[in-house]
Scaffold this active site. Structure first.
Site, PDB file in Angstrom:
ATOM      1  N   SER A  26       3.527   3.580  -6.710  1.00  0.00           N
ATOM      2  CA  SER A  26       3.054   3.510  -5.311  1.00  0.00           C
ATOM      3  C   SER A  26       1.849   4.409  -5.084  1.00  0.00           C
ATOM      4  CB  SER A  26       4.178   3.913  -4.358  1.00  0.00           C
ATOM      5  OG  SER A  26       4.637   5.220  -4.660  1.00  0.00           O
ATOM      6  N   ASN A 113      13.245  12.393  -2.400  1.00  0.00           N
ATOM      7  CA  ASN A 113      13.699  11.699  -1.183  1.00  0.00           C
ATOM      8  C   ASN A 113      13.394  12.495   0.083  1.00  0.00           C
ATOM      9  OD1 ASN A 113      14.596   9.934  -3.056  1.00  0.00           O
ATOM     10  ND2 ASN A 113      16.789  10.304  -2.752  1.00  0.00           N
ATOM     11  N   THR A 158      -6.010 -13.862  39.554  1.00  0.00           N
ATOM     12  CA  THR A 158      -4.663 -14.118  39.036  1.00  0.00           C
ATOM     13  C   THR A 158      -4.719 -15.536  38.483  1.00  0.00           C
ATOM     14  OG1 THR A 158      -3.783 -15.062  41.073  1.00  0.00           O
ATOM     15  CG2 THR A 158      -3.561 -12.681  40.834  1.00  0.00           C
ATOM     16  N   HIS A 159      -4.000 -15.790  37.428  1.00  0.00           N
ATOM     17  CA  HIS A 159      -4.063 -17.087  36.724  1.00  0.00           C
ATOM     18  C   HIS A 159      -5.490 -17.397  36.271  1.00  0.00           C
ATOM     19  CE1 HIS A 159      -0.080 -18.105  38.559  1.00  0.00           C
ATOM     20  NE2 HIS A 159      -0.579 -17.375  39.530  1.00  0.00           N
ATOM     21  N   SER A 280     -25.994 -14.807  15.564  1.00  0.00           N
ATOM     22  CA  SER A 280     -25.473 -15.895  14.762  1.00  0.00           C
ATOM     23  C   SER A 280     -26.462 -16.168  13.643  1.00  0.00           C
ATOM     24  CB  SER A 280     -25.315 -17.133  15.639  1.00  0.00           C
ATOM     25  OG  SER A 280     -25.388 -18.295  14.846  1.00  0.00           O
ATOM     26  N   LYS A 286     -27.831 -16.701  20.181  1.00  0.00           N
ATOM     27  CA  LYS A 286     -26.496 -16.128  20.361  1.00  0.00           C
ATOM     28  C   LYS A 286     -26.464 -14.609  20.332  1.00  0.00           C
ATOM     29  CE  LYS A 286     -22.953 -18.088  20.302  1.00  0.00           C
ATOM     30  NZ  LYS A 286     -22.300 -18.837  19.234  1.00  0.00           N
ATOM     31  N   ASN A 288     -23.116 -12.237  20.223  1.00  0.00           N
ATOM     32  CA  ASN A 288     -21.657 -12.394  20.226  1.00  0.00           C
ATOM     33  C   ASN A 288     -20.904 -11.076  20.395  1.00  0.00           C
ATOM     34  OD1 ASN A 288     -22.042 -15.133  19.683  1.00  0.00           O
ATOM     35  ND2 ASN A 288     -22.116 -14.757  17.472  1.00  0.00           N
ATOM     36  N   TYR A 320      18.860   7.011   0.791  1.00  0.00           N
ATOM     37  CA  TYR A 320      17.566   6.512   0.320  1.00  0.00           C
ATOM     38  C   TYR A 320      17.758   5.288  -0.568  1.00  0.00           C
ATOM     39  CZ  TYR A 320      13.099   6.124  -2.081  1.00  0.00           C
ATOM     40  OH  TYR A 320      11.924   5.637  -2.578  1.00  0.00           O
ATOM     41  N   GLN A 325      10.093   2.777  -0.236  1.00  0.00           N
ATOM     42  CA  GLN A 325       8.732   3.080  -0.688  1.00  0.00           C
ATOM     43  C   GLN A 325       7.723   2.119  -0.045  1.00  0.00           C
ATOM     44  OE1 GLN A 325       7.894   4.168  -4.878  1.00  0.00           O
ATOM     45  NE2 GLN A 325       6.902   2.171  -4.997  1.00  0.00           N
ATOM     46  N   LYS A 328       5.016   2.607   3.255  1.00  0.00           N
ATOM     47  CA  LYS A 328       3.665   3.195   3.338  1.00  0.00           C
ATOM     48  C   LYS A 328       2.652   2.198   3.886  1.00  0.00           C
ATOM     49  CE  LYS A 328       5.310   6.629   0.954  1.00  0.00           C
ATOM     50  NZ  LYS A 328       6.551   5.883   0.635  1.00  0.00           N
TER      51      LYS A 328
HETATM   52  N1  ARG Z   1       7.647   6.909  -4.262  1.00  0.00           N
HETATM   53  C1  ARG Z   1       8.912   7.043  -3.642  1.00  0.00           C
HETATM   54  C2  ARG Z   1       8.843   6.589  -2.176  1.00  0.00           C
HETATM   55  O1  ARG Z   1       7.795   6.576  -1.642  1.00  0.00           O
HETATM   56  C3  ARG Z   1       9.368   8.444  -3.688  1.00  0.00           C
HETATM   57  C4  ARG Z   1      10.824   8.642  -3.655  1.00  0.00           C
HETATM   58  C5  ARG Z   1      11.441   8.171  -4.918  1.00  0.00           C
HETATM   59  N2  ARG Z   1      12.787   8.574  -5.061  1.00  0.00           N
HETATM   60  C6  ARG Z   1      13.549   8.059  -5.976  1.00  0.00           C
HETATM   61  N3  ARG Z   1      14.744   8.488  -6.051  1.00  0.00           N
HETATM   62  N4  ARG Z   1      13.142   7.120  -6.790  1.00  0.00           N
HETATM   63  O2  ARG Z   1       9.808   6.247  -1.580  1.00  0.00           O
END
Ligand code: ARG
Length: 465
Positions: A26, A113, A158-159, A280, A286, A288, A320, A325, A328
């Site tokens: 990640s 975690n 309105t409308h 454009s 135009k 825009n 967890y 993950q 993000k």
């Molecule tokens: N990259 C993981 C996340 O964002 C970190 C936590 C991973 N923990 C684990 N026990 N594998 O969630």
């Protein structure tokens, strides 16, 4: 293909396959959390030393190493590629490289975690503060425009049908009220974001005599999360912030929509400077309103982010799970998109002028003050429903004879009711219609002034962010 041994490799006979590592890494996304991660680690390591779980000398060396890593990341000299799994592993591995095996003591009494949960809360705290500032900035621009255009009358809708004359300032101040609710919601969810998960470790807490309150104080958290299982499994705060972002985006898209309409030749109520509009590639005439259109278009992404994270968390058992993950992407995307849109729309409004001449053209020859006729009859003792119907017939008569309301004579009016006299005509003027409003929060000049005074006090207060 094999890889350098991971930090959890002890129990395993073979390293993770390249395919599995690539799939589960990640770092491409969570490297954005490097500052939060290092800040959290420094607080943790100082606490470990304060509690005599590691020595002061060890803590000093770890902290120094972490600060160097921060500089390396900032200088772009530390590789943060997919082999590293995530930002937390990358920083820890680098620390061990720098200070030797002793660096491994950093992770005492901690798990990724609670570490990732901490980093996200630190990130969201900054994000909320930035979003609040951007909302306030936008409100200030709208307030400034409301002051500048005070006295300009426009057709209210309105409308999307012409309804009643209102001050342009009243319309712009409606946006300020909308944004104030967003600001309140941001401030409110900050309270729930600002609680410390660290010290929950993997999920059950730790047997080390750690001091969570000390870490909370060091990092400026209001409280320590009271349940270690909840601390590592909770993502409500991300959902809340993404929901607040969705609300902001919905508001921005309504403003964007009006700007698009008002910039059309048909309305021609607003003009935005060239620097914030585009041409454009084929039609030379135009100009825009792309910034407003893109803002309107990006709403879908943020709503999608909210659905994404809600669905991600649905049905997950405590505590967890690796699924988490995936939080993000929606978190960063919602915050970044909302930030960008608030910023650009603020600038678009700074660079937009409103066309008094066009408003007054549209106010002439229209039926915007028909409600005044109905109200006039009511004040003369006619029940409102009858007054409404009489006025409706008057408007029908005007349409039939191609007359504006102001073109009616008293003779014409007496065909509909004997209650009319000369003083009615005064009310058919849009300015008089506005001046006659009495209710709190109305478009009456004094009521609009009150709003301006109120928002000046709120938005220009030195502690307002
Ligand atoms: N990259 C993981 C996340 O964002 C970190 C936590 C991973 N923990 C684990 N026990 N594998 O969630």
């Amino acid at each position: 293909m094999a890889h350098s041994p991971s930090l959890w490799g002890g129990r395993f006979k073979a390293p993770l396959s390249e395919a599995a590592l690539r799939f589960s890494s990640s770092i491409d996304l969570d490297k954005a959390l490097y500052q939060e991660d290092i800040r959290g680690s420094i607080a943790h390591v100082e606490m470990l030393a304060a509690c005599r779980i590691i020595t002061a000398e060890e803590a000093r060396r770890i902290r120094k190493g972490l600060k160097e890593i921060l500089a390396e990341i900032e200088a772009g000299t530390l590789s943060l590629s997919w082999e590293k799994e995530d930002i937390h592993m990358a920083i820890e591995q680098r620390l061990i490289q720098k200070v030797g095996a002793m660096g491994g003591k950093l992770h005492t009494g901690r798990s990724r975690n609670d570490q990732v949960a901490l980093d996200e809360r630190l990130y969201l705290r900054t994000a909320i503060t930035e979003l609040k500032k951007l909302v306030t900035q936008f409100q200030r621009v709208l307030l400034y425009k409301s002051e500048k255009y005070f006295g300009t009358i426009m057709p209210g809708y309105t409308h999307l049908q012409r309804a009643q004359p209102v001050y342009l300032s009243h319309h712009l101040l409606a946006y300020v009220s909308m944004l104030e609710r967003d600001h309140e919601r941001l401030a409110d969810c900050y309270k729930r974001v600002n609680r410390l998960p660290l010290g929950a470790a993997a999920m059950a807490g730790t047997s080390f005599p750690i001091d969570r309150a000390l870490v909370a104080r060091k990092l400026g958290f209001d409280a320590v999360l009271e349940n270690s299982i909840d601390a590592v499994s909770d993502r409500d705060h991300i959902i809340e912030v993404t929901a607040v972002c969705s609300g902001i985006m919905m508001h921005l898209s309504r403003m964007a929509e009006e700007l698009v309409l008002w910039s059309s030749q048909e309305f021609d109520f607003a003009r935005t400077d060239d620097a914030y509009t585009t041409g454009s590639s084929i039609m030379p005439q135009k100009k825009n309103p792309d910034m407003a259109e893109l803002t309107r278009g990006k709403v879908g992404r943020v709503y999608g982010d909210l659905m994404n994270i809600l669905t991600l968390m649905k049905g997950l058992p405590l505590a967890y799970n690796r699924d988490m993950q995936e939080d993000k992407h929606p978190m960063f995307d919602a915050v970044n998109t909302t930030r960008e849109c608030l910023f650009i729309m603020t600038h678009v409004f700074v660079h937009t002028t409103f066309r008094k001449d066009r408003f007054s053209e549209e106010l002439k020859n229209d039926f915007l003050t028909a409600t005044e006729i109905a109200d006039y009859l009511v004040k003369a003792g006619v029940p409102f429903r009858d007054a409404h119907s009489i006025t409706g017939r008057i408007v029908g008569y005007c349409i039939e004879h191609s007359l504006p309301l102001s073109g009616l004579t008293l003779r014409d009016l007496h065909k509909f009711s004997p209650k009319f006299s000369e003083d009615l005509f005064h009310l058919l003027d849009p300015q008089n219609s506005i001046d006659h409003k009495r209710s709190a929060g109305s478009t009456a000049p004094n009521e609009v002034k009150k709003q301006i005074v109120h928002w000046t006090r709120v938005l220009r207060h030195k502690n307002r962010i």
